[in-house]
Scaffold this motif. Sequence first.
Motif, PDB file in Angstrom:
ATOM      1  N   VAL A 173     -95.842  -7.741  94.676  1.00 15.26           N
ATOM      2  CA  VAL A 173     -95.660  -9.007  93.960  1.00 15.26           C
ATOM      3  C   VAL A 173     -94.550  -8.875  92.928  1.00 15.26           C
ATOM      4  CG1 VAL A 173     -96.753 -10.608  92.331  1.00 15.26           C
ATOM      5  CG2 VAL A 173     -97.985  -9.866  94.367  1.00 15.26           C
ATOM      6  N   LEU A 174     -94.545  -7.790  92.165  1.00 22.02           N
ATOM      7  CA  LEU A 174     -93.491  -7.595  91.162  1.00 22.02           C
ATOM      8  C   LEU A 174     -92.119  -7.483  91.806  1.00 22.02           C
ATOM      9  CD1 LEU A 174     -95.204  -5.172  88.645  1.00 22.02           C
ATOM     10  CD2 LEU A 174     -94.649  -7.575  88.318  1.00 22.02           C
ATOM     11  N   ASP A 175     -92.038  -6.765  92.925  1.00 20.94           N
ATOM     12  CA  ASP A 175     -90.758  -6.641  93.629  1.00 20.94           C
ATOM     13  C   ASP A 175     -90.274  -7.988  94.150  1.00 20.94           C
ATOM     14  OD1 ASP A 175     -90.647  -3.942  93.132  1.00 20.94           O
ATOM     15  OD2 ASP A 175     -91.326  -3.345  95.137  1.00 20.94           O
ATOM     16  N   VAL A 176     -91.190  -8.769  94.709  1.00 20.36           N
ATOM     17  CA  VAL A 176     -90.819 -10.084  95.244  1.00 20.36           C
ATOM     18  C   VAL A 176     -90.381 -11.010  94.114  1.00 20.36           C
ATOM     19  CG1 VAL A 176     -91.758 -12.171  96.338  1.00 20.36           C
ATOM     20  CG2 VAL A 176     -92.193  -9.928  97.336  1.00 20.36           C
ATOM     21  N   MET A 177     -91.107 -10.986  93.004  1.00 24.39           N
ATOM     22  CA  MET A 177     -90.725 -11.831  91.868  1.00 24.39           C
ATOM     23  C   MET A 177     -89.359 -11.427  91.336  1.00 24.39           C
ATOM     24  SD  MET A 177     -94.357 -12.148  89.858  1.00 24.39           S
ATOM     25  CE  MET A 177     -93.608 -12.789  88.381  1.00 24.39           C
ATOM     26  N   ALA A 178     -89.140 -10.135  91.236  1.00 29.48           N
ATOM     27  CA  ALA A 178     -87.847  -9.647  90.744  1.00 29.48           C
ATOM     28  C   ALA A 178     -86.723 -10.057  91.686  1.00 29.48           C
ATOM     29  CB  ALA A 178     -87.881  -8.135  90.599  1.00 29.48           C
TER      30      ALA A 178
ATOM     31  N   ASN B 195     -99.026 -17.124  96.275  1.00 27.96           N
ATOM     32  CA  ASN B 195     -97.604 -16.792  96.334  1.00 27.96           C
ATOM     33  C   ASN B 195     -97.244 -16.445  97.786  1.00 27.96           C
ATOM     34  OD1 ASN B 195     -95.053 -15.580  96.223  1.00 27.96           O
ATOM     35  ND2 ASN B 195     -95.435 -14.727  94.194  1.00 27.96           N
ATOM     36  N   ARG B 196     -96.725 -17.416  98.516  1.00 17.25           N
ATOM     37  CA  ARG B 196     -96.476 -17.224  99.947  1.00 17.25           C
ATOM     38  C   ARG B 196     -95.415 -16.165 100.214  1.00 17.25           C
ATOM     39  NH1 ARG B 196     -92.775 -22.216 101.905  1.00 17.25           N
ATOM     40  NH2 ARG B 196     -91.556 -22.314 100.015  1.00 17.25           N
ATOM     41  N   TYR B 197     -94.449 -16.033  99.321  1.00 16.63           N
ATOM     42  CA  TYR B 197     -93.412 -15.019  99.521  1.00 16.63           C
ATOM     43  C   TYR B 197     -94.006 -13.624  99.396  1.00 16.63           C
ATOM     44  CZ  TYR B 197     -90.356 -19.016  98.760  1.00 16.63           C
ATOM     45  OH  TYR B 197     -89.745 -20.231  98.851  1.00 16.63           O
ATOM     46  N   ALA B 198     -94.836 -13.441  98.392  1.00  5.88           N
ATOM     47  CA  ALA B 198     -95.481 -12.138  98.198  1.00  5.88           C
ATOM     48  C   ALA B 198     -96.418 -11.826  99.358  1.00  5.88           C
ATOM     49  CB  ALA B 198     -96.238 -12.115  96.880  1.00  5.88           C
TER      50      ALA B 198
END
Length: 186
Positions: free
Chosen positions: A135-140, A18-21
């Motif tokens: 990761v959870l914050d980025v996904m959200a 997950n490059r964003y995370a």
Amino acid sequence: MAKNLIASSHDRQNILNNRYALQHAEQHLGLGGVNFEGEMVFTKAQVVALYEVSESTIEKYLVSHADELKVNDYTLLRGKKLKEFKESLDGTVINYGTKTSVLGVFSFRAVLNIGMLLTESEPARILRSRLLDIVLDVMAERVGGHTKFINQRDENYLVSALQEENYRRQLIIGTVMSYATKFAFN
């Protein structure tokens, strides 16, 4: 996603791909490292210090999870690359002398990968927890900015969402009514 990153290579790889995370994690975790060819890399000594484990512990994981770590950019520097790495450091991070013919370096992904594997390290446990939060914050953020809607595939999601909304309405109405009666009698 499994709750145990130590046991599931699939879940570890999902996070590491997950490059964003990873971008957010690199900014927020501030693990350090050495800038080499435009990327932050870490020597084994830096990883040992970061996770507060012995060098033999890192070696054990390098042997037992070699393929996974190589996929996540653990590389061995030899020859010209090693010479360029040593010259870029000016002796600030490593002091292996001129006889070193091979040096393993960890990319940021490989450092996180080792952290997900280590069971002996309290700093690794803390890193796993912070990484999962990131990761959870980025996904959200990517799905609209609300972490409470992550489990929309849950079979009880719709019922829970409606109950939550009704509960909030009742709470607001109850609060307003109690203030109204309080001020009406005063």
